[in-house]
Design a protein around this motif. Structure first.
Motif, PDB file in Angstrom:
ATOM      1  N   GLU A   1       0.841  -1.193   0.000  1.00  0.00           N
ATOM      2  CA  GLU A   1       0.000   0.000   0.000  1.00  0.00           C
ATOM      3  C   GLU A   1       0.873   1.239   0.000  1.00  0.00           C
ATOM      4  O   GLU A   1       1.984   1.220   0.512  1.00  0.00           O
ATOM      5  CB  GLU A   1      -0.918   0.017   1.223  1.00  0.00           C
ATOM      6  N   GLY A   2       0.365   2.286  -0.604  1.00  0.00           N
ATOM      7  CA  GLY A   2       1.082   3.555  -0.642  1.00  0.00           C
ATOM      8  C   GLY A   2       0.246   4.664  -0.033  1.00  0.00           C
ATOM      9  O   GLY A   2      -0.986   4.651  -0.118  1.00  0.00           O
ATOM     10  N   PHE A   3       0.927   5.593   0.603  1.00  0.00           N
ATOM     11  CA  PHE A   3       0.259   6.713   1.247  1.00  0.00           C
ATOM     12  C   PHE A   3       0.951   8.005   0.857  1.00  0.00           C
ATOM     13  O   PHE A   3       2.180   8.056   0.773  1.00  0.00           O
ATOM     14  CB  PHE A   3       0.295   6.558   2.773  1.00  0.00           C
ATOM     15  N   ILE A   4       0.187   9.039   0.618  1.00  0.00           N
ATOM     16  CA  ILE A   4       0.727  10.363   0.321  1.00  0.00           C
ATOM     17  C   ILE A   4       0.276  11.299   1.431  1.00  0.00           C
ATOM     18  O   ILE A   4      -0.904  11.366   1.760  1.00  0.00           O
ATOM     19  CB  ILE A   4       0.229  10.879  -1.044  1.00  0.00           C
ATOM     20  N   ASN A   5       1.232  12.005   2.016  1.00  0.00           N
ATOM     21  CA  ASN A   5       0.933  12.923   3.103  1.00  0.00           C
ATOM     22  C   ASN A   5       1.313  14.346   2.686  1.00  0.00           C
ATOM     23  O   ASN A   5       2.412  14.571   2.191  1.00  0.00           O
ATOM     24  CB  ASN A   5       1.715  12.524   4.361  1.00  0.00           C
ATOM     25  N   LEU A   6       0.411  15.280   2.866  1.00  0.00           N
ATOM     26  CA  LEU A   6       0.696  16.680   2.593  1.00  0.00           C
ATOM     27  C   LEU A   6       1.449  17.251   3.785  1.00  0.00           C
ATOM     28  O   LEU A   6       0.918  17.341   4.881  1.00  0.00           O
ATOM     29  CB  LEU A   6      -0.604  17.457   2.359  1.00  0.00           C
ATOM     30  N   ASP A   7       2.720  17.620   3.578  1.00  0.00           N
ATOM     31  CA  ASP A   7       3.542  18.163   4.664  1.00  0.00           C
ATOM     32  C   ASP A   7       3.400  19.677   4.772  1.00  0.00           C
ATOM     33  O   ASP A   7       3.186  20.205   5.861  1.00  0.00           O
ATOM     34  CB  ASP A   7       5.015  17.804   4.452  1.00  0.00           C
ATOM     35  N   ARG A   8       3.551  20.362   3.657  1.00  0.00           N
ATOM     36  CA  ARG A   8       3.439  21.830   3.666  1.00  0.00           C
ATOM     37  C   ARG A   8       2.862  22.297   2.343  1.00  0.00           C
ATOM     38  O   ARG A   8       3.078  21.688   1.307  1.00  0.00           O
ATOM     39  CB  ARG A   8       4.817  22.485   3.834  1.00  0.00           C
ATOM     40  N   PHE A   9       2.147  23.393   2.402  1.00  0.00           N
ATOM     41  CA  PHE A   9       1.581  24.012   1.210  1.00  0.00           C
ATOM     42  C   PHE A   9       1.572  25.514   1.465  1.00  0.00           C
ATOM     43  O   PHE A   9       1.209  25.967   2.545  1.00  0.00           O
ATOM     44  CB  PHE A   9       0.157  23.505   0.969  1.00  0.00           C
TER      45      PHE A   9
END
Length: 101
Positions: free
Chosen positions: A39-47
């Motif tokens: 499984e893969g996960f994408i996490n938004l760290d900064r925007f």
């Protein structure tokens, strides 16, 4: 125990119908072949915004193999972006990392 046979033909449920099973499926069932649970996960760290024109987006990508006793090699992922440019793609030294090859 699978696979099951009737009148010398192996059958499987495919697309909601009972059909003669393809050879690769019967072979996998006999050998008890299983595939890794990855499984893969994408996490938004900064925007945020650097100036009035440029916006930045920092993300983390995590790939986890949840399978016991099964290792997968050469796992890769592709991240695409529409109507924007990855800042590293503008640098001549790192631009090769951003091609669609």
């Amino acid at each position: 125990y699978s696979p099951h046979q009737f009148k010398s033909i192996y059958y499987a449920r495919l697309d909601g119908q009972t059909k003669p099973a393809p050879h690769y499926l019967i072979d996998a069932l006999f050998k008890k072949i299983s595939y890794p649970n990855i499984e893969g996960f994408i996490n938004l760290d900064r925007f945020g915004t650097l100036n009035n024109e440029n916006v930045f987006l920092d993300i983390s990508i995590i790939i986890i193999n949840f399978s016991e006793l099964q290792n997968e090699q050469n796992i890769s992922y592709r991240l695409t972006c529409g109507q924007a440019v990855f800042s590293g793609s503008l640098n001549a030294q790192t631009a090769h990392n951003y091609t669609l090859q």
